[in-house]
Design a protein around this motif. Structure first.
Motif: not given
Ligand code: SF4
Length: 466
Positions: A64-66, A112-116, A133-137, A345-348, A409-412, A428-430, A434-436
């Protein structure tokens, strides 16, 4: 019998060994979600030690990230723009094949995004421990799971043992009562909570979101709330499962079936905090007074109701630096500030209800000249459902770019970036520096506010367009 919180019930059920003053607890993990960015190092360690994955059947991998969001790069033969991203994707394919881990690869409909994807598959279930291995778990806590992000080293530990060393967090009740006003969303609620609690107010705690407002939220809205628990510093966020949870899971492919379903629901009904259970901290929120929220600084706690001005502060160098980065001043009104880019977009906020909300605003309207609106579904399933519901057509007609799923674009990533100095309203959530993209200036908001701002080309209260 001791009255226990929801968190304590799930924690105790997974303790292999309780913590002592000298040692953390050993916690069993029910579901381990992995992706291409934080797993390569962990698999390398397993290889060097000659260890297998302990429970491949409890491990799910996606990318999802890359991954790129341009169709020709996902389904055509156009290479992924960033070489490092392409390598991560390839490495996960190799590792999953070697260790027998189920992978939803680049062209898989379930990717898709792991949290979706885990919730939409029904893999995330009440009472589970879920790590990634992701903060938004923390997103998965919407189901009454204890779910939190772990580091790359811990990803290796869980792959090898299906267990994790953890200190027991404290508990914090977020009590929300009342009906959320029209035009105000779950994203506004969680931004308001972070604004009140602060970005480190939840440090050392697991939040439990409670009260009539939370009970009235859909599962997708609950995921939006739990997703950003980490932005208040909390280890995790949880919501007790109820009929809304069971109705959501009932039709999901990986939810328990037949007789197992009834037994599971009977078990899940006990996953509530007992009457009289004590929390270590609490905060009360009146949902009836909430407004659309927007951030003005470089962390999600720097947030105001959309009609408010940026607070003035003196003698705070960190604050001054944040406003300097954003090009804002204390006392500026947020409404009317120009917008260059809008990301939905994003997992949020990359689920179907988020896209439906954006379509409500965009239907029959056009994106303002000079504004880029990028809409990226959270999963291929969301993409499919949005196209079937006619949302993609609304977006394209409005002048938006409609992409393949991913973090984007959540993490550019892979060119989905905001140019230096430009303003991005993002769901997104952050909003860190430089996040985007290098020098990008991010303003976090709901899909309604993002869509309204795209149409007007400036920060807009979505209630003006509803
Ligand atoms: S916060 Fe952004 S980079 Fe992290 S999983 Fe969610 S969409 Fe992906």
């Amino acid at each position: 019998m001791t009255a226990r919180t929801l968190f304590e019930k799930v924690w105790i059920a997974h303790e292999v060994l309780p913590e002592t003053p000298d040692t953390p607890a050993v916690l069993y993990v029910d579901l381990h979600l992995i992706h291409e960015v934080t797993s390569p190092q962990a698999f390398s360690v397993l290889k060097s030690l000659g260890l297998p994955v302990r429970r491949p059947d409890r491990t799910l991998a996606t990318m999802d990230h890359s991954t790129p969001t341009l169709s020709e790069q996902v389904f055509g033969n156009v290479p992924i723009r960033l070489d490092a991203a392409a390598k991560q994707v390839r490495q996960l394919e190799l590792n999953a094949a070697e260790f027998g881990v189920e992978l939803f690869g680049m062209r898989d409909m379930r990717r898709g995004i792991v949290h979706v994807i885990s919730p939409e598959l029904g893999a995330t279930q009440p009472g589970m421990t879920v790590v990634c291995g992701d903060s938004h778990t923390s997103t998965h806590g919407a189901f009454g799971a204890l779910a939190f992000g772990i580091g790359s080293t811990e990803v290796g530990h869980v792959l090898a043992t299906q267990c994790l060393l953890q200190r027991k967090p404290k508990t914090f009740a977020i009590n929300v009562e009342g009906k959320i006003p029209p035009g105000v969303t779950a994203k506004d609620l969680i931004l308001a909570i972070i604004g009140k609690v602060g970005v480190s107010g939840g440090t050392g705690y697991v939040f439990e979101y409670r009260g009539s407002t939370i009970r009235a939220l859909s599962m997708e809205e609950r995921m939006t709330v739990c997703n950003m628990s980490i932005e208040a510093g909390a280890r995790a966020g949880m919501i007790a499962p109820d009929e809304t949870t069971f109705a959501y899971l009932r039709t999901k492919p990986r939810a328990p079936a037949a007789a197992d379903w009834s037994a599971a629901v009977a078990r899940w009904r006990n996953l509530t905090s007992d009457a009289g259970a004590a929390f270590d901290g609490s905060v009360d929120i009146d949902a009836t007074t909430l407004e659309p929220m927007i951030t003005y600084g470089t962390n999600p706690g720097m947030v105001v109701p959309i009609g408010a001005a940026i607070p003035k502060r003196t003698g705070d160098a960190v604050y001054d630096k944040a406003l300097g980065y954003m090009g804002f001043h204390g006392g500026d009104a947020m409404l009317g500030k120009p917008v260059n880019v809008v990301f939905i977009g994003s997992c949020t906020n990359g689920r179907l209800e988020d896209l439906q909300a954006a379509a409500q605003i965009l239907k029959g309207r056009k994106v303002a000249p000079g504004v880029q609106l990028l809409i990226v579904p959270g999963s291929q399933q969301v993409k499919h459902d949005a196209e079937a519901a006619g949302l993609a057509e609304i977006f394209r007609t409005a002048g938006a770019e409609w992409r393949e799923s991913g973090c984007s674009m959540c993490l550019g990533m892979n060119g989905d970036t905001v140019p230096a100095g430009q303003y991005s309203v993002s769901t997104s959530n952050r909003n860190f520096e430089g996040r985007q993209g290098v020098g990008a200036r991010t303003l976090l908001a709901s899909p309604l506010t993002a869509a309204a701002s795209a149409v007007r080309g400036r920060i807009t209260d979505p209630r003006e367009l509803l």
